[in-house]
Structure formats: C-alpha cells, structure tokens
Enzyme design. Structure first.
Site, PDB file in Angstrom:
ATOM      1  CB  CYS A 231       9.817  19.022  12.407  1.00 29.42           C
ATOM      2  SG  CYS A 231       8.855  20.469  12.884  1.00 29.42           S
ATOM      3  CB  ALA A 232      11.114  13.417  14.550  1.00 28.08           C
ATOM      4  N   GLY A 235      14.240  10.920  11.434  1.00 24.41           N
ATOM      5  CA  GLY A 235      14.901  10.855  12.722  1.00 24.41           C
ATOM      6  C   GLY A 235      16.395  10.977  12.838  1.00 24.41           C
ATOM      7  N   GLY A 236      17.060  11.542  11.827  1.00 23.43           N
ATOM      8  CA  GLY A 236      18.512  11.706  11.921  1.00 23.43           C
ATOM      9  C   GLY A 236      18.945  12.457  13.175  1.00 23.43           C
ATOM     10  CE  LYS A 237      18.858  18.461  11.789  1.00 21.18           C
ATOM     11  NZ  LYS A 237      18.335  17.871  10.551  1.00 21.18           N
ATOM     12  CG  ASP A 255       7.219  14.068  10.834  1.00 26.77           C
ATOM     13  OD1 ASP A 255       8.170  14.868  10.867  1.00 26.77           O
ATOM     14  OD2 ASP A 255       6.547  13.872   9.809  1.00 26.77           O
ATOM     15  CG  ASP A 282      -3.443  11.663  15.383  1.00 26.58           C
ATOM     16  OD1 ASP A 282      -3.310  12.448  16.342  1.00 26.58           O
ATOM     17  OD2 ASP A 282      -3.654  10.451  15.518  1.00 26.58           O
ATOM     18  CG  ASP A 300      15.389  19.982  11.360  1.00 27.62           C
ATOM     19  OD1 ASP A 300      15.783  21.014  10.797  1.00 27.62           O
ATOM     20  OD2 ASP A 300      15.647  18.838  10.939  1.00 27.62           O
ATOM     21  CB  CYS A 353      18.571  22.490   5.751  1.00 25.78           C
ATOM     22  SG  CYS A 353      17.083  21.843   4.973  1.00 25.78           S
TER      23      CYS A 353
END
Length: 403
Positions: A231-232, A235-237, A255, A282, A300, A353
């Site tokens: 679940c990018a 893309g922070g992680k 994603d 998709d 995530d 989170c």
C-alpha cells in the site's frame, strides 16, 4: 502580537473552505499560501498555524462562541475571536470584532473543563469509540493528539549522512536535533520551511514523522532482498526501504492509485532510489503474479488515521462511523489477500497509523484464525502511543511465515 487584516482574512477564508466546503486542510493551505508573494515565512506560519489551531479546537471554540455549522462569515470571525482571546491576543478595532465578550469567553472556556468531548474537541461518536476501545488511556491519547506535531526529517542515506545534513541546514539557519533510537531522524528545533533548502533540492532528506520512520526499521529489509510495499501511496516508506537496502535488490511499490505512484516515481528520482519498481493494482492478477515471491511484504494499511490527528486535525471532523466499519473490513481483506505474496520463510509487517485495537491487534488476531493466516506466527509487535512517544500513534506487527 499585532493582527494584520490580510492574514486574518486569509485564515477565515481557509476555514470557510475546510468547514463549509469540506476541503482537505493541507490542500486549502497550500493554495492560500500562494495568494500573496509578499508574505514572509512569519506571515505564512501565522495563517497555517492559526487555521490548524481553529480546526483542531473547532468543537470547543464553537461551543464557547455559541455558533453552529454551517458557519457563515460572521460565525467564522467569532471562532477566530475565541482563538485570539484564549491566546491572549489583543483584538484590533475592526467591525468584525465589535463588542467581543472577553470575560464571557474565558468563563465559558472554564465551564467546559470537565466535559472531555468538548474540552478535547472530539465528536460524540468518536469519543465513545475511543473510550470503549482504550478505556482510561483514551483521555491521555486525546490530550497528546491535540498538541502540535513536531517537524521530523529522515536523512536519505543514499545521498548523505546525518552530520552533513545537519551542517547543510545549519548554514541556512535551520537548527535540528537527533532523536534517540532513530538513526536517520532529525527534529527541527523550530518550525521552518525546509522545502526551499538546497539539501531538499539535492534529495538529502524527506519529511517523515518519527513513528512512521520506525515502520521500515521494524521491517528490517536487507540489501539484495525482494521487498513489496503493498500500500505504497506516495512512497515515504518505500523510499526508506530502498535506502536501508542500499539500492541493492528490488522494492516493488504497489497501490490502487496511479497518481500516487507517479508522485513516488518523482520522489524516487530526487532521492536517487533506483531499485523501486511501481505497479498499479488494477486487477487481482497483479497480486496473483507475485504469489510467494517476496522476502518481505509491508502492508501499511488504510485506516482511520486516529494516530496522526496531531498533523491532520480535520480528520476527526470528516470521519464517520460507517467509514470506520468499512475500513476495518478492507484491512481484513488486504491482510488475507496480500499475505499470499510472502514466500515460505519470509516475513510480513502489518502497520497502521491508528491507535484503535480493532484496527490493529484484533485484525492480526482474526487473520491468524484464517486459513492463510494459519501459516504465520507473530514474532513481535510495537504499539506507539502519542502520549508516550510524543509523536504520531502507530501500530506494527511482524509475522513470520513457516518454511
């Protein structure tokens, strides 16, 4: 503090869009702050911080001001009046502030001290959910989540090191300090715009909360592995994972939103992260093709976002009970579906989170009871509470798949 008309009006205009038009606070402010090129950093900070403050305390301020939604312009100025009065700011002699009942505002503020849902400014239903799930701990978390979030940077180790970044920022009069237990984190000593710095342009850092930085560390990817960030998003992680892998091996960023993956590609280029491949989900074929192929998978998961109310205070006003029910169902489906991508002997990290056990520990426990989950065991978990850490609320569980 002397109030300036154009800054106050810009704040009120922003509040109108957030409260009455249900626009996202961060997007509204991004546009508002472009309005006048003459505004300096102090002016921009005033608009952003005041707007966020009034959004954060909307319920409390509305009760004190005796106004109800939808807020007309007069009501929005009354909310601003409450904010200014409670912050000890002298109101100017403008028509909008005529006859401000300063003593009454302070009296009404005192009268709500014992009513948690008003004092901590939270919708009734959400207060009930938090209390049911966290008991007495809920009160501590609410108080912590109503504090302003620190600005935390993550050093991009593909481009520089912590000392070099600190020196570079110092040259532009931005002071930072290290955070214990986080080798790549720097906290700003005071809020400043870091996106205009040379270091940012060179890809030396990303803005990423301390708790969020713990997720990739918890996943513990090694150079040469195949890692899937399922679940990018933007893309922070994924970027952090690529840096921990020293650009060796493969990060597959998945994603369902193409525009988020495009943003990730742009960020990866600036970061010098060359081992990230993006794929849009998709159809179910995308997941099936990756069956039992990854050394590590990060889920995530989409969640209520209750752990990040410090930085997204408008979330609590947009959340609805139906969304919470729907997102829990989505989390369960993602865990079952995406776990199939972990190879035998590989590892899965489930993270959110949120601070609600129903989105966290209970999701993992329910997964382990299913056919796919029976192949996994939980080896460790980390519950990060804002009241304890001072940062965002997060949950992460590391699941080991049998050989």
């Amino acid at each position: 503090m002397r109030l300036h008309r154009n800054l106050v009006f810009a704040t009120v205009d922003s509040l109108h869009l957030i409260f009455n038009k249900e626009k996202q606070a961060d997007k509204v402010l991004r546009n508002t702050l472009k309005r006048d090129k003459r505004w300096g950093s102090r002016d921009r900070s005033f608009i952003a911080e005041t707007t966020y403050d009034i959004v954060r305390w909307k319920r409390l301020y509305a009760e004190i001001a005796e106004v109800k939604e939808p807020f007309d312009r007069e009501n929005l100025f009354r909310l601003f009046t409450v904010w200014a009065t409670l912050n000890g700011i002298k109101l100017p002699d403008w028509p909008q502030f005529e006859g401000t009942p300063t003593r009454r505002i302070k009296g009404r503020f005192d009268s709500y001290k014992d009513i948690r849902k008003i004092r901590e400014s939270i919708p009734d239903w959400l207060d009930e959910v938090g209390l049911a799930e966290l008991g007495v701990q809920w009160e501590k978390e609410l108080a912590a989540l109503n504090q302003l979030a620190d600005v935390v940077l993550r050093v991009n180790t593909l481009a520089t090191d912590k000392d070099s970044l600190q020196r570079s920022l110092q040259e532009e009069e931005i002071d930072t300090e290290a955070i214990k237990g986080l080798p790549h984190a720097l906290r700003l000593k005071e809020r400043q715009n870091v996106f205009v710095t040379e270091a940012f342009k060179k890809g030396w850092f990303e803005v990423q909360d301390a708790s969020s930085q713990r997720v990739a560390q918890f996943l513990d990817p090694a150079p040469g592995m195949r890692v899937i960030d399922a679940c990018a998003g933007a893309g922070g992680k994924s970027l952090h994972i690529a840096a921990l892998m020293e650009n060796k091996g493969q990060v597959i960023a998945l994603d369902i939103y193409d525009h988020k993956l495009k943003e990730l590609k742009r960020r990866a280029k600036r970061n010098g992260a060359h081992n990230i491949e993006t794929r849009i989900i998709d159809s179910t074929k995308v997941i099936k093709k990756l069956k039992e192929s990854a050394d590590k998978v990060l889920i995530d998961a989409p969640c209520s976002g209750l752990g990040v109310l410090k930085r997204n205070p408008d979330t609590k006003w947009k959340l609805q009970p139906e969304f919470l029910d729907a997102i829990r169902k989505t989390q369960a489906e993602l865990l079952t579906s995406y776990a199939t991508m972990v190879k035998k002997g590989g590892q899965l990290v489930y993270a959110t989170c949120s601070i609600l056990p129903s989105e966290n520990q209970k999701q993992v426990a329910a997964f382990l009871q299913k056919e796919e989950g029976a192949k996994f065991t939980v080896t460790k978990e980390d519950i990060i509470l804002p009241s304890v850490s001072g940062f965002d609320g997060f949950y992460m569980a590391l699941l080991q798949k049998e050989d």
